[in-house]
Design an enzyme around this catalytic site. Structure first.
Site, PDB file in Angstrom:
ATOM      1  N   SER A 237       0.843  -1.193   0.000  1.00  0.00           N
ATOM      2  CA  SER A 237       0.000   0.000   0.000  1.00  0.00           C
ATOM      3  C   SER A 237       0.879   1.244   0.000  1.00  0.00           C
ATOM      4  O   SER A 237       1.977   1.245   0.581  1.00  0.00           O
ATOM      5  CB  SER A 237      -0.853  -0.025   1.264  1.00  0.00           C
ATOM      6  OG  SER A 237      -1.460   1.215   1.474  1.00  0.00           O
TER       7      SER A 237
ATOM      8  N   TYR B 138      -1.654  -0.497  10.786  1.00  0.00           N
ATOM      9  CA  TYR B 138      -1.936  -1.165   9.517  1.00  0.00           C
ATOM     10  C   TYR B 138      -0.743  -1.024   8.568  1.00  0.00           C
ATOM     11  O   TYR B 138      -0.261  -2.005   7.982  1.00  0.00           O
ATOM     12  CB  TYR B 138      -3.201  -0.569   8.881  1.00  0.00           C
ATOM     13  CG  TYR B 138      -3.376  -0.911   7.422  1.00  0.00           C
ATOM     14  CD1 TYR B 138      -3.740  -2.192   7.031  1.00  0.00           C
ATOM     15  CD2 TYR B 138      -3.155   0.041   6.428  1.00  0.00           C
ATOM     16  CE1 TYR B 138      -3.885  -2.514   5.697  1.00  0.00           C
ATOM     17  CE2 TYR B 138      -3.293  -0.268   5.091  1.00  0.00           C
ATOM     18  CZ  TYR B 138      -3.657  -1.544   4.720  1.00  0.00           C
ATOM     19  OH  TYR B 138      -3.786  -1.857   3.386  1.00  0.00           O
TER      20      TYR B 138
ATOM     21  N   LYS C 138       2.053  -3.787   6.775  1.00  0.00           N
ATOM     22  CA  LYS C 138       2.412  -3.891   5.348  1.00  0.00           C
ATOM     23  C   LYS C 138       3.934  -3.803   5.190  1.00  0.00           C
ATOM     24  O   LYS C 138       4.542  -4.539   4.413  1.00  0.00           O
ATOM     25  CB  LYS C 138       1.728  -2.788   4.535  1.00  0.00           C
ATOM     26  CG  LYS C 138       0.229  -2.965   4.409  1.00  0.00           C
ATOM     27  CD  LYS C 138      -0.133  -4.126   3.493  1.00  0.00           C
ATOM     28  CE  LYS C 138      -1.601  -4.481   3.535  1.00  0.00           C
ATOM     29  NZ  LYS C 138      -1.941  -5.717   2.842  1.00  0.00           N
TER      30      LYS C 138
HETATM   31  P1  NAD Z   1     -11.207  -6.364   1.119  1.00  0.00           P
HETATM   32  O1  NAD Z   1     -11.500  -6.326   2.581  1.00  0.00           O
HETATM   33  O2  NAD Z   1     -12.326  -6.164   0.183  1.00  0.00           O
HETATM   34  O3  NAD Z   1     -10.481  -7.735   0.751  1.00  0.00           O
HETATM   35  C1  NAD Z   1      -9.691  -8.458   1.670  1.00  0.00           C
HETATM   36  C2  NAD Z   1     -10.231  -9.880   1.708  1.00  0.00           C
HETATM   37  O4  NAD Z   1      -9.480 -10.624   2.667  1.00  0.00           O
HETATM   38  C3  NAD Z   1     -11.698  -9.923   2.141  1.00  0.00           C
HETATM   39  O5  NAD Z   1     -12.450 -10.656   1.193  1.00  0.00           O
HETATM   40  C4  NAD Z   1     -11.649 -10.625   3.489  1.00  0.00           C
HETATM   41  O6  NAD Z   1     -12.806 -11.414   3.722  1.00  0.00           O
HETATM   42  C5  NAD Z   1     -10.389 -11.444   3.376  1.00  0.00           C
HETATM   43  N1  NAD Z   1      -9.808 -11.779   4.678  1.00  0.00           N
HETATM   44  C6  NAD Z   1      -9.666 -10.987   5.767  1.00  0.00           C
HETATM   45  N2  NAD Z   1      -9.111 -11.691   6.769  1.00  0.00           N
HETATM   46  C7  NAD Z   1      -8.894 -12.938   6.288  1.00  0.00           C
HETATM   47  C8  NAD Z   1      -8.357 -14.136   6.859  1.00  0.00           C
HETATM   48  N3  NAD Z   1      -7.950 -14.167   8.139  1.00  0.00           N
HETATM   49  N4  NAD Z   1      -8.272 -15.224   6.099  1.00  0.00           N
HETATM   50  C9  NAD Z   1      -8.725 -15.223   4.812  1.00  0.00           C
HETATM   51  N5  NAD Z   1      -9.249 -14.136   4.232  1.00  0.00           N
HETATM   52  C10 NAD Z   1      -9.329 -13.012   4.966  1.00  0.00           C
HETATM   53  O7  NAD Z   1     -10.057  -5.308   0.865  1.00  0.00           O
HETATM   54  P2  NAD Z   1      -9.418  -4.811  -0.507  1.00  0.00           P
HETATM   55  O8  NAD Z   1      -9.650  -3.369  -0.582  1.00  0.00           O
HETATM   56  O9  NAD Z   1      -9.801  -5.676  -1.619  1.00  0.00           O
HETATM   57  O10 NAD Z   1      -7.888  -5.009  -0.164  1.00  0.00           O
HETATM   58  C11 NAD Z   1      -7.163  -6.131  -0.621  1.00  0.00           C
HETATM   59  C12 NAD Z   1      -5.704  -6.004  -0.211  1.00  0.00           C
HETATM   60  O11 NAD Z   1      -5.191  -4.780  -0.729  1.00  0.00           O
HETATM   61  C13 NAD Z   1      -5.500  -5.930   1.295  1.00  0.00           C
HETATM   62  O12 NAD Z   1      -4.307  -6.627   1.591  1.00  0.00           O
HETATM   63  C14 NAD Z   1      -5.335  -4.462   1.561  1.00  0.00           C
HETATM   64  O13 NAD Z   1      -4.558  -4.234   2.699  1.00  0.00           O
HETATM   65  C15 NAD Z   1      -4.619  -4.013   0.305  1.00  0.00           C
HETATM   66  N6  NAD Z   1      -4.808  -2.596  -0.028  1.00  0.00           N
HETATM   67  C16 NAD Z   1      -6.062  -2.081  -0.135  1.00  0.00           C
HETATM   68  C17 NAD Z   1      -6.222  -0.737  -0.467  1.00  0.00           C
HETATM   69  C18 NAD Z   1      -7.581  -0.115  -0.560  1.00  0.00           C
HETATM   70  O14 NAD Z   1      -7.678   1.102  -0.467  1.00  0.00           O
HETATM   71  N7  NAD Z   1      -8.649  -0.863  -0.758  1.00  0.00           N
HETATM   72  C19 NAD Z   1      -5.102   0.051  -0.716  1.00  0.00           C
HETATM   73  C20 NAD Z   1      -3.846  -0.518  -0.612  1.00  0.00           C
HETATM   74  C21 NAD Z   1      -3.708  -1.853  -0.262  1.00  0.00           C
HETATM   75  C1  WQD Z   2      -9.177   9.850   0.859  1.00  0.00           C
HETATM   76  C2  WQD Z   2      -9.262  11.338   1.138  1.00  0.00           C
HETATM   77  C3  WQD Z   2      -9.520  11.862   3.463  1.00  0.00           C
HETATM   78  C4  WQD Z   2     -13.441  10.121   4.015  1.00  0.00           C
HETATM   79  C5  WQD Z   2      -6.691   4.820   2.898  1.00  0.00           C
HETATM   80  C6  WQD Z   2      -5.616   4.118   3.644  1.00  0.00           C
HETATM   81  C7  WQD Z   2      -4.562   3.653   2.693  1.00  0.00           C
HETATM   82  C8  WQD Z   2      -5.168   2.845   1.566  1.00  0.00           C
HETATM   83  C9  WQD Z   2      -6.287   3.555   0.916  1.00  0.00           C
HETATM   84  C10 WQD Z   2      -5.127   0.545   2.234  1.00  0.00           C
HETATM   85  C11 WQD Z   2      -8.457  11.741   2.374  1.00  0.00           C
HETATM   86  C12 WQD Z   2     -10.736  12.295   2.686  1.00  0.00           C
HETATM   87  C13 WQD Z   2     -12.245  10.541   3.443  1.00  0.00           C
HETATM   88  C14 WQD Z   2     -14.392  11.098   4.418  1.00  0.00           C
HETATM   89  C15 WQD Z   2     -12.921  12.818   3.650  1.00  0.00           C
HETATM   90  N1  WQD Z   2      -5.735   1.620   2.038  1.00  0.00           N
HETATM   91  N2  WQD Z   2     -11.996  11.867   3.292  1.00  0.00           N
HETATM   92  N3  WQD Z   2     -14.093  12.401   4.213  1.00  0.00           N
HETATM   93  O1  WQD Z   2      -6.890   7.803   3.697  1.00  0.00           O
HETATM   94  O2  WQD Z   2      -6.069   8.189   1.325  1.00  0.00           O
HETATM   95  O3  WQD Z   2      -6.132   5.932   2.240  1.00  0.00           O
HETATM   96  O4  WQD Z   2      -7.235   3.949   1.916  1.00  0.00           O
HETATM   97  O5  WQD Z   2      -3.964   0.308   2.108  1.00  0.00           O
HETATM   98  O6  WQD Z   2      -3.679   2.905   3.433  1.00  0.00           O
HETATM   99  O7  WQD Z   2      -5.046   5.017   4.575  1.00  0.00           O
HETATM  100  O8  WQD Z   2      -8.227   7.004   1.691  1.00  0.00           O
HETATM  101  O9  WQD Z   2     -10.564   7.107   1.003  1.00  0.00           O
HETATM  102  O10 WQD Z   2     -10.033   7.172   3.460  1.00  0.00           O
HETATM  103  O11 WQD Z   2      -9.479   9.137   2.060  1.00  0.00           O
HETATM  104  O12 WQD Z   2     -12.698  14.019   3.524  1.00  0.00           O
HETATM  105  O13 WQD Z   2     -15.469  10.781   4.944  1.00  0.00           O
HETATM  106  O14 WQD Z   2     -10.631  11.655   1.445  1.00  0.00           O
HETATM  107  O15 WQD Z   2      -9.206  12.797   4.443  1.00  0.00           O
HETATM  108  O16 WQD Z   2      -7.912  12.990   2.097  1.00  0.00           O
HETATM  109  P1  WQD Z   2      -6.785   7.341   2.306  1.00  0.00           P
HETATM  110  P2  WQD Z   2      -9.655   7.549   2.068  1.00  0.00           P
END
Ligand code: NAD
Ligand code: WQD
Length: 366
Positions: free
Chosen positions: A128, A156, A160
């Site tokens: 991430s 979190y 990572k």
């Molecule tokens: P998501 O929650 O939709 O997907 C994660 C999946 O993992 C879910 O389906 C959940 O049921 C499963 N899971 C959780 N705990 C588990 C366990 N103990 N065993 C098996 N499965 C389990 O989230 P996402 O947004 O699709 O994120 C996927 C990956 O990408 C994650 O590793 C997350 O940290 C990373 N990521 C997400 C974002 C984002 O903004 N969505 C950004 C950067 C990185």
């Molecule tokens: C985006 C922008 C908020 C909600 C997070 C995790 C990051 C990654 C992606 C997993 C920011 C603003 C948000 C609201 C707002 N996930 N905001 N009102 O914080 O960039 O990233 O998700 O790895 O690790 O930190 O994403 O969508 O929460 O926020 O003003 O109700 O929107 O302040 O500037 P973020 P976000």
């Protein structure tokens, strides 16, 4: 014949499901495992409705080594893993950090051990942009290149960072051990994919993000405002040093992000780079007000919002420099923010209950 067989952990989640679809479309066989903590098995049917192919699926916890072994035993053709399964709520990770370390770090450890027992040597890991922390603390690090020193600012993000480190140590050791045994070691590879902010849904309107419980991210919250589930969006701060005072992020269409995984996997298999990190972002920053404007345009009316104080832990600017992925993977984000907003709105309108309702009839009749 399929290109290869991929185990997708967390494959019923948001990014995992779109990646499973992209892999099937790129001619890989797909085996999904997920414990459904934050997703629904209905997505398997949606993947099949779109691609015409049904991935194998196992309900399995990533910390259950015995069950992981059973999945690999049952599918000896699996030769690659894409690892999404994790907990991902930044705020919650500050409240229950041990649970985050258990699932995200210990879960990956279990997976790596099971892979090792089954001679599966390539892994693509969901990292991430949060591993960079506040890149504005350095000069000239926005947009953020992979060389930017890492410095996550919440538990979190620390998990990572810990997993990136663990995978790096493991793959390097496997390479060295293979060489000692007279082999090249180049079978062992890992892609650390640092995602920026995923956005949007499938253009068909039948696949999208379906978070269980209260969403945390901007776009799912805006979608809830649009359907009247929330009275307004709270904008966290308009006193940042940006063009309109709100914070800047790099929103990348989920289809581009998913394709980033298939090309990263192809690259591991053909170029054997060892461990390599790639940013997956567009390189274009958008403010919170830009996003409200873009999503309101997709919905066709102004959405109510109120500016409140900054959210703890937020940073001014997280915009990717994606040139490494552009050059080395031949990958570039192609979809626009407007498409992401239009697709998200189509998904939200068609599926107000997410995956807890039937897909529209015309899909079932196809
Ligand atoms: P998501 O929650 O939709 O997907 C994660 C999946 O993992 C879910 O389906 C959940 O049921 C499963 N899971 C959780 N705990 C588990 C366990 N103990 N065993 C098996 N499965 C389990 O989230 P996402 O947004 O699709 O994120 C996927 C990956 O990408 C994650 O590793 C997350 O940290 C990373 N990521 C997400 C974002 C984002 O903004 N969505 C950004 C950067 C990185
Ligand atoms: C985006 C922008 C908020 C909600 C997070 C995790 C990051 C990654 C992606 C997993 C920011 C603003 C948000 C609201 C707002 N996930 N905001 N009102 O914080 O960039 O990233 O998700 O790895 O690790 O930190 O994403 O969508 O929460 O926020 O003003 O109700 O929107 O302040 O500037 P973020 P976000």
């Amino acid at each position: 014949m399929a290109k290869g067989s991929v185990l997708v952990t967390g494959g019923t989640g948001y990014i995992g499901s779109f990646t499973a679809l992209a892999l099937l479309e790129a001619d890989y066989d797909v085996v999904i495992l997920d414990n459904l903590y934050n997703s629904s098995a209905e997505v398997i049917r949606r993947i099949e409705l779109i691609s015409g192919k049904r991935p194998d699926y196992y309900q399995c916890d990533i910390t259950d080594e015995k069950k992981l072994d059973e999945v690999f035993d049952k599918h000896p053709k699996i030769d690659n893993v894409i690892h999404f399964a994790a907990l991902k709520a930044v705020g919650e990770s500050g409240e229950i950090p041990l649970e985050y370390y258990r699932v995200n770090v210990y879960g990956t450890l279990c997976l790596l051990k099971s892979m090792q027992r089954h001679n599966v040597t390539n892994i693509v890991f969901s990292s991430s942009a949060t591993v960079y922390g506040d890149a504005t603390r350095f000069e000239n690090m926005i947009p953020i290149p992979e060389e930017c020193p890492l410095g996550p600012t919440n538990p979190y993000g620390n998990t990572k960072f810990a997993v990136e480190t663990m995978i790096t140590d493991h793959i390097n050791a496997e390479r060295t051990n293979a060489k000692k045994a007279g082999k090249s070691g180049e079978a062992f590879n890992a892609a650390l994919l640092r995602y920026f902010n995923p956005a949007g849904s499938h253009p068909s309107g039948i696949m999208g993000e379906d978070p269980q419980g209260v969403p945390y991210n901007l776009l799912p919250l805006l979608a809830q405002v649009a359907v009247g589930k929330r009275p307004k969006l709270l904008v966290f701060g308009d006193d940042y040093a940006s063009k309109d005072g709100t914070a800047i992020r790099d929103y990348i269409h989920i289809l581009d992000l998913a394709r980033g995984h298939t090309v990263a996997l192809d690259h591991l298999r053909t170029h054997h780079p060892g461990v390599r990190a790639w940013n997956l972002g567009t390189g274009k920053g958008s403010t919170v007000f830009d996003m409200i404007k873009a999503f309101s345009a997709a919905v066709g009316r102004d959405l109510p919002y109120e500016v409140v104080g900054r959210r703890a832990g937020d940073v001014l600017d997280l915009t990717a420099n994606p040139s490494r992925a552009n050059k080395e993977l031949g990958w570039k984000a192609e979809h626009t923010l407007e498409e992401a907003c239009a697709d998200l709105w189509r998904w939200t309108e068609n599926n107000p209950q997410g995956y807890r309702q039937e897909p529209p009839k015309e899909f079932l009749e196809k």
